[in-house]
Design an enzyme around this catalytic site. Structure first.
Site, PDB file in Angstrom:
ATOM      1  N   LYS A 184       5.494  -2.700 -10.533  1.00 51.22           N
ATOM      2  CA  LYS A 184       6.544  -2.104  -9.708  1.00 51.22           C
ATOM      3  C   LYS A 184       8.071  -2.419  -9.947  1.00 51.22           C
ATOM      4  O   LYS A 184       8.727  -3.042  -9.417  1.00 51.22           O
ATOM      5  CB  LYS A 184       6.232  -2.290  -8.128  1.00 51.22           C
ATOM      6  N   GLU A 220      -0.650   9.741 -12.494  1.00 49.28           N
ATOM      7  CA  GLU A 220      -0.291   9.668 -10.995  1.00 49.28           C
ATOM      8  C   GLU A 220       1.025  10.244 -10.537  1.00 49.28           C
ATOM      9  O   GLU A 220       1.426  11.136 -11.762  1.00 49.28           O
ATOM     10  CB  GLU A 220       0.091   8.123 -10.480  1.00 49.28           C
TER      11      GLU A 220
HETATM   12  N1  PLP Z   1       1.986   4.723  -7.501  1.00 47.97           N
HETATM   13  C1  PLP Z   1       3.528   4.656  -7.488  1.00 47.97           C
HETATM   14  C2  PLP Z   1       4.154   5.015  -8.442  1.00 47.97           C
HETATM   15  C3  PLP Z   1       3.931   3.978  -6.349  1.00 47.97           C
HETATM   16  O1  PLP Z   1       5.338   4.068  -6.264  1.00 47.97           O
HETATM   17  C4  PLP Z   1       3.471   3.626  -5.084  1.00 47.97           C
HETATM   18  C5  PLP Z   1       3.823   3.171  -3.846  1.00 47.97           C
HETATM   19  O2  PLP Z   1       4.071   1.877  -3.767  1.00 47.97           O
HETATM   20  C6  PLP Z   1       1.922   3.916  -5.239  1.00 47.97           C
HETATM   21  C7  PLP Z   1       1.130   4.427  -6.563  1.00 47.97           C
HETATM   22  C8  PLP Z   1       0.951   3.521  -4.033  1.00 47.97           C
HETATM   23  O3  PLP Z   1       0.784   2.134  -4.101  1.00 47.97           O
HETATM   24  P1  PLP Z   1       0.441   1.447  -2.622  1.00 47.97           P
HETATM   25  O4  PLP Z   1      -0.777   2.087  -2.151  1.00 47.97           O
HETATM   26  O5  PLP Z   1       0.193   0.036  -2.924  1.00 47.97           O
HETATM   27  O6  PLP Z   1       1.618   1.731  -1.877  1.00 47.97           O
HETATM   28  C1  COI Z   2       5.692   3.003  -1.272  1.00 46.09           C
HETATM   29  O1  COI Z   2       4.830   3.709  -1.060  1.00 46.09           O
HETATM   30  O2  COI Z   2       5.695   1.853  -0.849  1.00 46.09           O
HETATM   31  C2  COI Z   2       6.518   3.128  -2.557  1.00 46.09           C
HETATM   32  O3  COI Z   2       7.178   2.355  -2.921  1.00 46.09           O
HETATM   33  C3  COI Z   2       6.560   4.600  -2.884  1.00 46.09           C
HETATM   34  C4  COI Z   2       7.899   5.106  -2.982  1.00 46.09           C
HETATM   35  C5  COI Z   2       7.848   6.742  -3.729  1.00 46.09           C
HETATM   36  C6  COI Z   2       8.670   5.033  -1.724  1.00 46.09           C
END
Ligand code: PLP
Ligand code: COI
Length: 341
Positions: A184, A220
């Site tokens: 991230k 994604e």
């Molecule tokens: N993919 C991306 C590129 C993201 O920014 C996020 C957000 O955090 C996710 C997937 C989903 O991840 P999570 O379920 O851990 O929030």
């Molecule tokens: C999240 O879901 O926490 C993210 O960081 C995604 C972003 C597009 C806000």
């Protein structure tokens, strides 16, 4: 504790400044004690590593008010783990995992008045982040860093809440095969800004990115993983080393199998297969599960049988079960719910 007088139901996914945030500084090879502050602003040197070479990363998680009035967070230990891995890849000093979870708890507790009430449709979004703070002019890692967590009450990530979205297949790549797509890093989002602005201009809610090497497999979107449902009711999700390992997606695979008795599989998904799926959704902390009704590939439309009016039936079950666990209506698997006391 009295809640803030906010119109919770009208909140979008935006920034509302809250009272307290957590700050810890890394200097001389160690993290300081850290603590809460009311100061929402950061003063940095003009040459700070984050400003020159984008040495920054972040996380996202939420706090919820449960049906019985408790305040909880969802699997914060997994955010701590992922930020640790992200920091290592970016040559940043990982923030200690237990301290991360303690800081999350402290921020939620200090801003309890901003945790939206049960049933309001809003939640408290927490944003942990870290950046290189000392001057860096040659291309190298900073030696000083700041870790912070702020929080903001939010509503749905996509306007219209649970209305199915229309996506387009992007001509841009999100991540290289051995790049940073699986962490991230702020840089992944900076490079997605132009594609998302273009997609919005063309009337699409988000981009579907394909794998950069062959452009045949589903990766994604800019901010969420994909979930598909096959016509015979199996949940499938893309497996790739260049997508973010979504905590929501990993949780949903367990929910599908253990709560709903569905088959669930993480595997490579070819774009050619997408037209044969019955349902499609985006999953993530911000997106929760946002249904997708249509994907447009250079003018060619893929319309899912679930349609443009509501979520498909299995997506709905996944959504209800996940949010049921998060809001305390269903018993959680061990360790998923961390109460703020
Ligand atoms: N993919 C991306 C590129 C993201 O920014 C996020 C957000 O955090 C996710 C997937 C989903 O991840 P999570 O379920 O851990 O929030
Ligand atoms: C999240 O879901 O926490 C993210 O960081 C995604 C972003 C597009 C806000």
């Amino acid at each position: 504790m009295e809640k803030k007088d906010l119109d919770w139901a009208s909140l979008g996914f935006g920034y509302v400044q809250t009272e307290q945030r957590y700050v810890s500084n890394f200097k001389d090879g160690k993290w300081d004690e850290g603590g809460l502050t009311t100061d929402a602003n950061i003063v940095l040197n003009e040459c700070a590593g984050v400003l020159q070479y984008a040495q920054t990363c972040f996380e996202g998680l939420k706090a919820y008010t449960t049906e019985d009035g408790r305040i909880v967070t969802f699997r914060p230990d997994l955010n701590a783990d992922r930020m640790y891995t992200t920091a290592q890849r970016l040559e940043m000093p990982p923030f200690p995992k237990e301290k991360f979870v303690e800081a999350v708890k402290a921020v939620v507790k200090a801003n309890a008045a901003y945790v939206p009430p049960y049933g309001s449709g809003a939640t408290l979004y927490l944003r942990p982040y870290m950046f290189g703070s000392n001057p860096v002019i040659g291309v190298k890692p900073a030696t000083e860093y700041q870790f912070r967590i702020f929080c903001t009450p939010v509503g749905p990530y996509f306007k219209g809440g649970a209305k199915p979205l229309t996506l387009c297949v992007s001509d841009f790549d999100r991540a290289a095969p051995h790049g940073t797509g699986n962490i991230k890093a702020g840089l992944n989002y900076a490079m997605s800004l132009h594609p998302i602005v273009e997609a919005h201009k063309a009337g699409y809610a988000e981009n579907m990115y394909l794998d950069a090497a062959t452009r045949t497999k589903v990766e994604e979107t800019g901010g969420a993983n994909f979930l598909f449902v096959t016509k015979d009711g199996k949940v499938v999700t893309p497996k790739s080393n260049s997508i973010l390992p979504s905590i929501t997606r990993r949780s949903l695979m367990i929910v599908a199998k253990e709560y709903l008795g569905l088959e669930a599989e993480e595997r490579e998904i070819y774009f050619d297969e997408v037209k044969d799926f019955a349902e499609c959704g985006l999953c993530g902390t911000a997106a929760v599960i946002s249904p997708v009704g249509k994907i447009v590939d250079h003018g060619k439309e893929i319309c899912f049988p679930s349609g443009m009016d509501e979520m498909g039936p299995i997506t709905r079950k996944l959504y209800d079960t996940l949010t049921g666990i998060q809001m305390g209506r269903l018993d959680p698997p061990e360790g998923w719910i961390v109460e703020i006391k």
